[in-house]
Design an enzyme around this catalytic site. Structure first.
Site, PDB file in Angstrom:
ATOM      1  N   SER A 133      33.341  46.618  -4.200  1.00 45.07           N
ATOM      2  CA  SER A 133      32.960  47.540  -3.120  1.00 45.07           C
ATOM      3  C   SER A 133      31.774  48.370  -3.570  1.00 45.07           C
ATOM      4  O   SER A 133      31.539  48.546  -4.778  1.00 45.07           O
ATOM      5  CB  SER A 133      34.150  48.450  -2.799  1.00 45.07           C
ATOM      6  OG  SER A 133      33.766  49.554  -2.015  1.00 45.07           O
ATOM      7  N   TYR A 157      40.347  55.656  -5.659  1.00 43.57           N
ATOM      8  CA  TYR A 157      39.930  54.377  -5.080  1.00 43.57           C
ATOM      9  C   TYR A 157      38.674  53.853  -5.770  1.00 43.57           C
ATOM     10  O   TYR A 157      38.593  52.671  -6.138  1.00 43.57           O
ATOM     11  CB  TYR A 157      39.676  54.514  -3.580  1.00 43.57           C
ATOM     12  CG  TYR A 157      39.207  53.220  -2.962  1.00 43.57           C
ATOM     13  CD1 TYR A 157      40.096  52.167  -2.764  1.00 43.57           C
ATOM     14  CD2 TYR A 157      37.875  53.027  -2.618  1.00 43.57           C
ATOM     15  CE1 TYR A 157      39.668  50.961  -2.233  1.00 43.57           C
ATOM     16  CE2 TYR A 157      37.434  51.826  -2.090  1.00 43.57           C
ATOM     17  CZ  TYR A 157      38.338  50.799  -1.904  1.00 43.57           C
ATOM     18  OH  TYR A 157      37.905  49.598  -1.386  1.00 43.57           O
TER      19      TYR A 157
END
Length: 330
Positions: A133, A157
């Site tokens: 990501s 995250y």
């Protein structure tokens, strides 16, 4: 579809993790369209997912299990004689990661090393595409992110994606594992059932005649990347890896290379839906990166990749999907 794509994917044993997620459903659909023999690992039954509601599940092989279970993964790779893996399984919601970091770290990090170790023990595996990501980069003053930008996640995250990304690179460098990494912007598209995300939440609010809710201050800057473009990017990377073994260990940014605030995305959706409702700004967000966007030049030059959809085209497709899903038209 080209003849080359036909030959590559026709009857190809392909393993997809995270198939009930936003990107997973579209990846499975495209693989089936290309003729692949798809095996999916599923932990939770999600009847509203594109995989189930789109009846794709009737056309794939299903194994129930957890991505952290290396024994199950090794059984799948061996018994189904898997050639290609697209690893999408992850806990992807930043707010959930902030509230419950352990489940995010376990799924995103331990799930990654379990899969890669299973691949290391399964020499028949030819390509592994691992979805990282843009969050893996963490927060940097110099933008846009390029592939050589250090991976410096700080919040749960972001750290989980930095770690998984680095683990993939370690397996490529140390064990010559045929794995490559994708780093994409914020995905949007039909099938996203997390209504706290700005695109599905805004569309649902408008369809219900309610003011859309912006949970941040509206000024956070992001890339927004249409899910069908993401699915096509993963599949193209697998094809290119089959042609060029030197791509193992490489990471690629995929992005429309836009720089949009949350306000601007909401305004685009409202304009496309011919709605004049003013958004409600709650300014509740914390522990998130304020500005991030990607440079995708490497993917264009090395892979010959180009996005298939503009932002407005992607949003129009997305709005139509939710109108059908919710049974509401304007």
């Amino acid at each position: 579809m080209s003849a080359i794509e036909n030959r590559f994917w026709q009857d190809r044993p392909t393993f997809v993790t995270g198939a009930t997620g936003l990107v997973g459903g579209w990846v499975v659909r495209k693989l089936l369209d290309l003729g692949a023999d798809v095996v999916c690992l599923i932990r939770d039954w999600v009847p509203q997912s594109e995989l189930v509601s789109g009846h794709l599940i009737e056309r794939v092989k299903i194994v129930r299990g957890d991505v952290r279970d290396q024994e199950v993964l090794e059984r799948i790779l061996g018994e189904y004689e898997i050639d290609t893996i697209i690893h999408l399984a992850a806990q992807t919601i930043v707010s959930i990661a902030n509230r419950n970091p352990v489940s995010t770290l376990e799924t995103n990090i331990a799930g990654t090393w379990a899969l890669l170790e299973a691949c290391r023990r399964s020499p028949a595996v030819k390509q592994v595409i691992l979805a990282s990501s843009d969050k893996a980069y963490g927060e940097h003053e110099t933008l846009p992110y390029r592939e050589e930008t250090p991976l410096e996640g700080r919040h749960p995250y972001d750290v989980s994606k930095s770690c998984a990304d680095l683990i993939a690179q370690a397996y490529a460098a140390t064990y010559d594992l045929p794995v490559a990494v994708t780093r994409c912007g914020n995905f949007y598209g039909g099938g996203d059932l997390n209504w706290n995300r700005i695109v599905p939440g805004t569309i649902r609010s408008v369809l219900r005649g309610q003011r859309p809710i912006i949970r941040s201050d509206g000024k956070y800057v992001r890339d927004y990347f249409y899910v069908e473009d993401g699915a096509a990017a993963y599949i193209l990377l697998a094809e290119r890896m089959a042609e060029n073994s030197e791509l193992r260990g490489h990471a690629f940014n995929f992005s429309n290379e836009g720089q949009l605030t949350v306000f601007e995305v909401v305004e685009r959706i409202l304009a496309l839906m011919h709605c004049d409702l003013a958004p409600e700004v709650r300014n509740e967000t914390n522990n998130e990166i304020y500005r991030q966007y990607l440079n995708a030049e490497k993917a264009k030059q090395v892979l010959g990749w180009r996005p298939l959809f503009t932002l407005d085209q992607g949003l129009e497709q997305t709005i139509t999907w939710y109108q059908n899903f919710l049974g509401v038209s304007q």
